[in-house]
Design a protein around this motif. Structure first.
Motif, mmCIF file in Angstrom:
data_model
loop_
_atom_site.group_PDB
_atom_site.id
_atom_site.type_symbol
_atom_site.label_atom_id
_atom_site.label_comp_id
_atom_site.label_asym_id
_atom_site.label_seq_id
_atom_site.Cartn_x
_atom_site.Cartn_y
_atom_site.Cartn_z
ATOM 1 N N GLU A 18 -29.886 -16.946 62.023
ATOM 2 C CA GLU A 18 -28.973 -16.334 61.122
ATOM 3 C C GLU A 18 -29.308 -14.959 60.496
ATOM 4 O OE1 GLU A 18 -27.757 -19.637 57.902
ATOM 5 O OE2 GLU A 18 -30.076 -19.753 58.318
ATOM 6 N N PRO A 36 -23.338 -17.974 58.113
ATOM 7 C CA PRO A 36 -24.373 -18.727 57.889
ATOM 8 C C PRO A 36 -24.232 -20.256 58.650
ATOM 9 C CG PRO A 36 -23.070 -18.737 55.845
ATOM 10 C CD PRO A 36 -22.576 -17.787 56.952
ATOM 11 N N VAL A 37 -25.236 -20.919 58.605
ATOM 12 C CA VAL A 37 -25.306 -22.285 59.062
ATOM 13 C C VAL A 37 -25.016 -23.320 58.065
ATOM 14 C CG1 VAL A 37 -26.534 -24.134 60.342
ATOM 15 C CG2 VAL A 37 -26.825 -21.830 61.141
#
Length: 359
Positions: A275, A281-282
């Protein structure tokens, strides 16, 4: 009575059994109920011939023709990229030189992978000469080749005991009792355990866990044409997979031989490293898993007869290179077992031989 029993139904064991089947009565034993259940079934599945030690690279390059031509080819385009921050310049250059990648501009890197963060992206390198491997088809083709030449395959057959008798080796499994003149140890993370079961000295192989997380396509992008991307020092990597992205922390945590699983904290650390280089973003993990990449003490593959027993053959220590080396490695193993001339030169054969651990 078989001529040869190969123990281990990953890509290493399946390929060497297939190579031997036209010339001997071969039995392949696999402990699980499916082939390629452990490390082979959890591979990142990339063919990059410059990746690894010199002996690994030699096997990978010798496998090229098989990958590109056998049965219509097992490869599809992927490409490989390394990215780095400004303070990672020296490590970036070393990694790029090792893998033979050419420097590209940050703008070119963003064209290839549009989620990269331009604020942190200082260095990038790339080459197109990296391919996805159709690993399932490759394993199944070797299994078909084994059967086509009269070889046998037994699944759900973990080896419980190994005893030497006047005819050779006698193995006990839940599916029956089997005998052979020669054993080929291709048992992945269990290779040392198998040697000890046969009453022979282990070589000191170490299974190392590597975890993966599958995340949805970042930002809804079509990821199909994106390259595989590495952080410097292989501190993490990401690769398109079936419309999603797999991200690995690329850890190497020693583990006993087992059905490995991912560690949540290790995954979180790896995803954080990923990231730090991207703008998306995850938000969700679709799945996670882990495999054991098994290495010899010097991290090179080990292919050859046990120094104490000419009827016990090591085909072990593939580490993370099992698929990309399998065509040439299995051919080398078959040539050595059958006493034929080898395409791999003497220097590389010595670098792969278990005899290197005897000095």
């Amino acid at each position: 009575m078989h001529d040869i029993i190969v123990i281990g139904g990953g890509i290493a064991g399946t390929s060497v059994a297939a190579r031997l089947a036209p010339h001997a009565k071969v039995l392949l034993l696999e402990a699980e109920t499916a082939l390629a259940y452990h490390a082979s079934g959890r591979s990142a599945a990339l063919y990059e011939s410059n990746y690894g030690l010199p002996s690994t690279v030699a096997l990978s390059k010798a496998s090229s023709a098989y990958f590109h031509t056998a049965n219509g080819g097992y490869l599809s385009p992927r490409g490989l990229m390394i990215i780095a921050r400004q303070d990672e310049r020296d490590a970036f250059q070393q990694d790029s030189n090792t893998l033979g990648l050419e420097p590209i501009s940050p703008a070119e890197a963003l064209d290839l992978l549009p989620i990269l963060d331009p604020e942190t992206l200082a260095h990038a390198s790339y080459h197109a000469a990296a391919w996805d491997i159709d690993t399932d088809r490759m394993v199944q083709d070797f299994a078909r080749e084994l059967r086509a030449h009269g070889g046998e395959l037994k699944l759900g057959a973990p080896v419980r005991s190994i005893v030497r008798n006047s005819a050779g080796w006698c193995l006990e499994t839940p599916t029956g009792r089997y005998e052979a003149k020669l054993l080929v140890n291709a048992a992945g993370a269990w290779v040392d355990e198998l040697a000890k079961l046969a009453g022979l000295a282990p070589l000191g192989f170490t299974p190392l866990r590597r975890s993966m997380a599958r995340i949805p396509a970042p930002g809804g992008h079509d990821v199909s044409s994106w390259p595989m991307v590495f952080g410097v020092g292989e501190s993490w990597y990401a690769k398109p997979d079936a419309g999603a992205l797999i991200v690995s922390p690329a850890e190497e945590d020693p583990m006993p031989p087992m059905d490995a699983w991912a560690d949540d904290m290790v995954l979180a650390e790896g995803l954080a490293r990923y990231e730090a280089h991207v703008t998306e973003p995850v938000t969700r993990i679709e799945a996670n898993w882990a495999g054991l990449r098994t290495f010899s003490p010097d991290r090179a593959l080990t292919i050859g007869f046990h120094s104490e027993s000419p009827d016990f053959f090591w085909h072990a220590g593939q580490g993370g290179y099992g698929f990309q080396t399998a065509p040439a490695a299995s051919q080398l193993a078959a040539d050595l077992i059958l006493g034929r001339s080898c395409d791999i030169d003497a220097t590389m054969r010595a670098a792969l031989s278990p005899e290197r651990f005897c000095s």
